[in-house]
Design a protein around this motif. Structure first.
Motif, short mmCIF file in Angstrom:
data_model
loop_
_atom_site.label_atom_id
_atom_site.label_comp_id
_atom_site.label_asym_id
_atom_site.label_seq_id
_atom_site.Cartn_x
_atom_site.Cartn_y
_atom_site.Cartn_z
N LEU A 117 -34.97 -17.01 -4.53
CA LEU A 117 -34.26 -15.91 -3.88
C LEU A 117 -33.97 -16.29 -2.44
N VAL A 118 -32.72 -16.16 -2.03
CA VAL A 118 -32.32 -16.53 -0.67
C VAL A 118 -31.42 -15.43 -0.11
N THR A 119 -31.72 -14.98 1.11
CA THR A 119 -30.85 -14.03 1.81
C THR A 119 -30.10 -14.76 2.91
N LEU A 120 -28.77 -14.67 2.86
CA LEU A 120 -27.94 -15.29 3.90
C LEU A 120 -27.45 -14.19 4.83
N GLN A 121 -27.83 -14.29 6.09
CA GLN A 121 -27.37 -13.33 7.09
C GLN A 121 -26.05 -13.83 7.67
N LEU A 122 -25.03 -13.02 7.56
CA LEU A 122 -23.70 -13.42 8.01
C LEU A 122 -23.49 -13.07 9.47
N PRO A 123 -22.96 -13.99 10.26
CA PRO A 123 -22.63 -13.65 11.65
C PRO A 123 -21.41 -12.74 11.69
N SER A 124 -21.19 -12.12 12.80
CA SER A 124 -20.08 -11.18 12.93
C SER A 124 -18.72 -11.85 12.75
N ASN A 125 -18.66 -13.16 13.03
CA ASN A 125 -17.39 -13.88 12.96
C ASN A 125 -17.23 -14.66 11.65
N TRP A 126 -18.01 -14.33 10.60
CA TRP A 126 -17.96 -15.14 9.39
C TRP A 126 -16.58 -15.11 8.74
N TYR A 127 -15.87 -14.03 8.86
CA TYR A 127 -14.57 -13.87 8.22
C TYR A 127 -13.52 -14.79 8.85
N TYR A 160 -18.03 -4.56 6.14
CA TYR A 160 -19.28 -4.02 5.59
C TYR A 160 -20.31 -5.09 5.23
N THR A 161 -19.88 -6.30 4.93
CA THR A 161 -20.81 -7.32 4.44
C THR A 161 -21.56 -7.98 5.59
N LYS A 162 -22.88 -7.78 5.62
CA LYS A 162 -23.71 -8.37 6.66
C LYS A 162 -24.71 -9.38 6.10
N ASN A 163 -25.15 -9.14 4.85
CA ASN A 163 -26.12 -10.03 4.21
C ASN A 163 -25.74 -10.23 2.74
N ILE A 164 -26.00 -11.44 2.22
CA ILE A 164 -25.75 -11.73 0.81
C ILE A 164 -27.04 -12.28 0.21
N LEU A 165 -27.42 -11.73 -0.96
CA LEU A 165 -28.60 -12.18 -1.66
C LEU A 165 -28.19 -13.13 -2.80
N PHE A 166 -28.83 -14.30 -2.87
CA PHE A 166 -28.58 -15.28 -3.91
C PHE A 166 -29.86 -15.45 -4.74
N GLN A 167 -29.71 -15.49 -6.03
CA GLN A 167 -30.85 -15.72 -6.92
C GLN A 167 -30.47 -16.73 -8.00
N THR A 168 -31.22 -17.82 -8.10
CA THR A 168 -30.95 -18.84 -9.09
C THR A 168 -31.95 -18.75 -10.24
N ASP A 169 -31.51 -19.14 -11.44
CA ASP A 169 -32.38 -19.05 -12.61
C ASP A 169 -33.34 -20.22 -12.70
#
Length: 345
Positions: free
Chosen positions: A203-213, A280-289
């Motif tokens: 499980l990994v949480t990626l915190q996006l910076p304000s300028n990610w877009y 709206y997107t500030k954080n993305i959660l990734f989960q690998t099997d």
């Protein structure tokens, strides 16, 4: 003979093909487990040949001149253990997209003398400008693959077991520069390349910076696993409201893995995700099997990402290695929040 379109022969004898062997309509030539040291001498005109499969031809010392094979798309040399020389005609071929010179694992290593394998290859020759997929798994004498940034269609490389490879990180960066600029997927299997953060977890949480877009073009996925060979990974992604560090829960030391898969997923391939937006997107959660995962953002060098622009035509990336699956597939659940990346490498 002149109208033959497909030839498949196993254990072909040691003699080279005769000079008058030139079936002009031949589209596929399979000579698995051939005993030949050399397929043919000099120039051979096979104007419609698309597939040349010489896998497990354990006596083959050098590849043939392919100048007379203008339509050749696949050259398969997997398990050609004695291979020492690749004919220079491969370097200026115009249609070749897939080259596989991996060591075959059908025979246990303990039963094979290392001195006679294609592990003797120290460097790769010049490759065709049209190449899209390169496989050289198990060539553990390989030290150099040259500068891959010249190959504008190359997006998938597999170098498992090439532990003497010098400049693996340079290989990754040169490929990433070309594919990220063109908004294309990329999949690479290399001796372990360290990302900036050395933490791997399911499980990994990626915190996006304000300028990610505006300043970033996509995601770089680092996946470490103790398994070898082709594997299918399922990576689920969703919007995350918390910033909890799930990597603290990892119970395996993925740093000890000697190789890793590195994939690039452009943001434009995720444009259908309703919650992926700059507001709206500030954080993305990734989960690998399976395996340990690390995720980074890739900085954009050429343009601002527009998630509403016209879809990218990924058909320009030749991806016919597997009959039943693509290398990357983006799957959408009935619930808009559930997104899955299926990665086959």
């Amino acid at each position: 003979m002149k109208k033959l379109r497909w030839i498949s022969l196993y254990n072909y004898p040691a003699s080279s093909f005769p000079s008058n062997f030139q079936p002009r309509e031949l589209g596929c030539l399979e000579l698995q487990f051939s005993r030949q040291k050399e397929l043919w001498h000099g120039y051979k005109s096979l104007p419609n040949l698309k597939i040349l499969n010489l896998s497990d031809s354990k006596n083959l010392i050098k590849t043939p001149d392919i100048e007379g094979l203008p339509c050749l798309e696949r050259l398969i040399l997997e398990g050609c253990w004695s291979l020492e020389e690749i004919h220079p005609s491969i370097g200026y071929h115009k249609r070749l997209v897939y080259v596989d010179m991996s060591v075959s694992w059908t025979t246990p290593r303990s039963q094979v003398s290392r001195s006679v394998m294609c592990w003797n290859l120290v460097e790769l020759p010049d490759l065709p400008s049209s190449i899209a997929i390169l496989k050289a798994d198990g060539c553990d004498s390989l030290e150099s693959v040259g500068d891959l940034s010249y190959y504008k269609w190359l997006w998938k490389v597999s170098l498992w077991g090439c532990y003497k490879l010098i400049g693996g990180e340079r290989v990754l960066h040169s490929m990433l520069e070309g594919n990220a600029a063109k908004d294309r997927f990329m999949s690479v299997l290399l001796p372990a390349v360290e990302p900036s953060s050395c933490i791997f977890a399911r499980l990994v949480t990626l915190q996006l910076p304000s300028n990610w877009y505006s300043d970033f073009s996509g995601l770089l996925l680092f996946l470490r696993d103790h398994s070898r060979g082709k594997l299918s990974y399922r990576i689920d992604i969703k919007q995350e409201t918390s910033t909890y560090d799930y990597s603290k829960e990892s119970d395996e030391d993925w740093k000890q893995c000697k190789y890793e898969r590195v994939g690039y997923v452009p943001f434009n391939s995720l444009r259908h995700i309703p919650w992926l937006n700059p507001t709206y997107t500030k954080n993305i959660l990734f989960q690998t099997d399976k395996g340990g995962l690390n995720v980074e953002l890739v900085r954009s060098k050429n343009k601002i990402v527009d998630l509403n622009e016209n879809p990218i035509n990924y058909s320009e990336c030749w991806d016919e290695e597997y009959k039943d699956a693509k290398t990357f597939e983006i799957m959408y659940d009935s619930q808009p929040s559930n997104i899955r990346i299926v990665w086959n490498h």
